[in-house]
Design a protein around this motif. Structure first.
Motif: not given
Length: 440
Positions: A341-352, A378-380, A398-401, A432-434
């Motif tokens: 989620l952080e690498r492929r989707f851009g979600a910021r989780l490293h400080d959460q 992602l909903s949270a 790992l490729a986000g598929e 991303d489509r999901a």
């Protein structure tokens, strides 16, 4: 003449050593190394061939007539489901589980159901007195005239009870408490367990009477005693459950008369063990309105599809190392999903801080829950709840598929039956489509 030396062999794996040790050097089991005696070269013998008895000659398989196995129902639907339709005459069934999970209560209920149908049932216990068993029978309503109780630890006496009572079903609780005076060592030892199991199984085959043996388990969850015990019996069942929840699962690890992928659901109540034919609502929250950080998925327990709700909570971390706490899901799997989620989707989780849990104490070990976990996280993060009628299942690479999972059509059918109008699965192809299909 060379001097012979003593030999010690592991009863589990056959590892040999010249001196006794408490732990096997091969399989790392404790207390399984036994002495085989001093054997000289002059005592070596060779087994010679002998002619088979009349009527027991080997014949072509096409000339033999196959006798269909007849199952006898126990009266407990979930138990019959796991056994493949019921108990087979002359079958040897090994029933294992952790202490306190409810093995004796379930088997006493099965014994009372069989006695209620008019059959004689012998319940031999080496762990409880007959008075203790009667108290539990009164509490669970298992009082019948054809249910015979015996509190014995001697194998010969138990076999004598079988000859006297002539039961249609025998339950021995447990095989580790029985001992034979013909074998050296105390009860529960490898040699004693092997002899007790072999004698009871031999009696079951000769009389055509099914025998259920209760077996203890080790710390890693496997059946205690020699591995040969599992090979001797026809069916191996494992009763499992969390002590903090009332739900129990019965699984088959081996079954010569039926499938090995069936799962029975039970619930521990004040009046004993109750079967749960439709556990679809046990693992879903009862919130009237949608809540952010929750997503429903469909898990497979054997052949049974179960809807499970995954909950996630994301909060600002107050420490340099954010916490990753899980309950009911694999922690390493969740860590991988968060990295994707952080690498492929851009979600910021490293400080959460991230908390992921399941409802009802169910454990999800299959990768089909990956998509539901990701959508819940992602909903949270967004603070936006998912639709109440949405279910998701799929494996995340790992490729986000989003990759397809086994029994996808059965999962979708179960979701539609339970009222989930929208299903997000591997057809969306990417995470991303999901997310877009989920509506946020």
């Amino acid at each position: 003449m060379a001097r012979s030396s003593g030999s010690y062999t592991c009863a589990e794996c056959g590892w040999q050593t010249s001196k006794w040790v408490g732990r096997c050097g091969e399989c790392q089991q404790w207390g399984t190394v036994v002495e085989q005696g001093r054997v000289g070269a002059s005592l070596a013998r060779t087994t010679r061939a002998s002619a088979p008895a009349a009527g027991r000659e080997a014949r072509p398989i096409t000339e033999l007539r196959g006798d269909r196995v007849q199952h006898r129902q126990t009266g407990i639907g979930e138990l019959d489901r796991v056994l493949g339709g019921g108990v087979v005459p002359g079958a040897a069934i090994l029933f294992s589980g952790e202490p306190g999970v409810g093995k004796s209560t379930l088997l006493l209920d099965a014994a009372s159901r069989a006695a209620q149908s008019g059959a004689r049932v012998l319940y031999a216990s080496g762990e409880e007195s007959t008075g203790q068993i009667r108290m539990r029978a009164e509490r669970t309503g298992a009082m019948h005239d054809t249910l015979y109780l015996a509190s014995e630890t001697d194998l010969a006496t138990v076999l004598g009870h079988i000859e006297t009572v002539d039961p249609a079903l025998v339950i021995v609780d447990s095989v580790q408490t029985m001992a034979s005076d013909q074998i050296d060592g105390g009860a529960g030892g490898p040699a004693q367990v092997r002899e007790v199991a072999a004698a009871l199984i031999r009696a079951a085959k000769e009389r055509g009477t099914p025998v259920i043996l209760v077996g203890h388990v080790t710390k890693d969850g496997s059946v205690a005693g020699p591995r040969l015990l599992e090979h001797l019996v026809d069916v191996v069942c494992h009763f499992e459950g969390d002590r903090h929840t009332s739900l129990r699962f019965l699984r088959t690890l081996k079954n010569r008369y039926g499938p090995t992928d069936e799962v029975g659901c039970f619930e521990m109540t004040d009046r004993g063990i109750a079967e749960v034919p439709d556990p679809s609502g046990l693992f879903l929250s009862r919130s009237a309105s949608p809540v952010s950080g929750t997503c429903a998925t469909v898990a497979m327990e054997g052949r049974r599809a179960l809807p499970v709700e995954v909950q996630a909570l994301v909060a600002k971390s107050a420490t340099p190392n954010p916490r990753r706490v899980t309950s009911g899901v694999d922690q390493s799997r969740v860590a991988m999903i968060l990295a994707v989620l952080e690498r492929r989707f851009g979600a910021r989780l490293h400080d959460q801080d991230v908390y992921v849990s399941t409802v009802g104490g169910v454990k999800l070990a299959e990768p089909a829950a990956d998509l539901a976990i990701a959508l819940a996280v992602l909903s949270a993060i967004a603070g936006q709840p998912l639709p109440h009628d949405l279910a998701a299942f799929g494996e995340i690479s790992l490729a986000g598929e989003v990759r397809p999972v086994a029994s996808g059509s059965q999962r979708a059918s179960e979701a539609a039956r339970l009222g989930y109008a929208r299903v997000v699965d591997a057809s969306v192809e990417t995470l991303d489509r999901a997310r877009r299909q989920a509506g946020f």
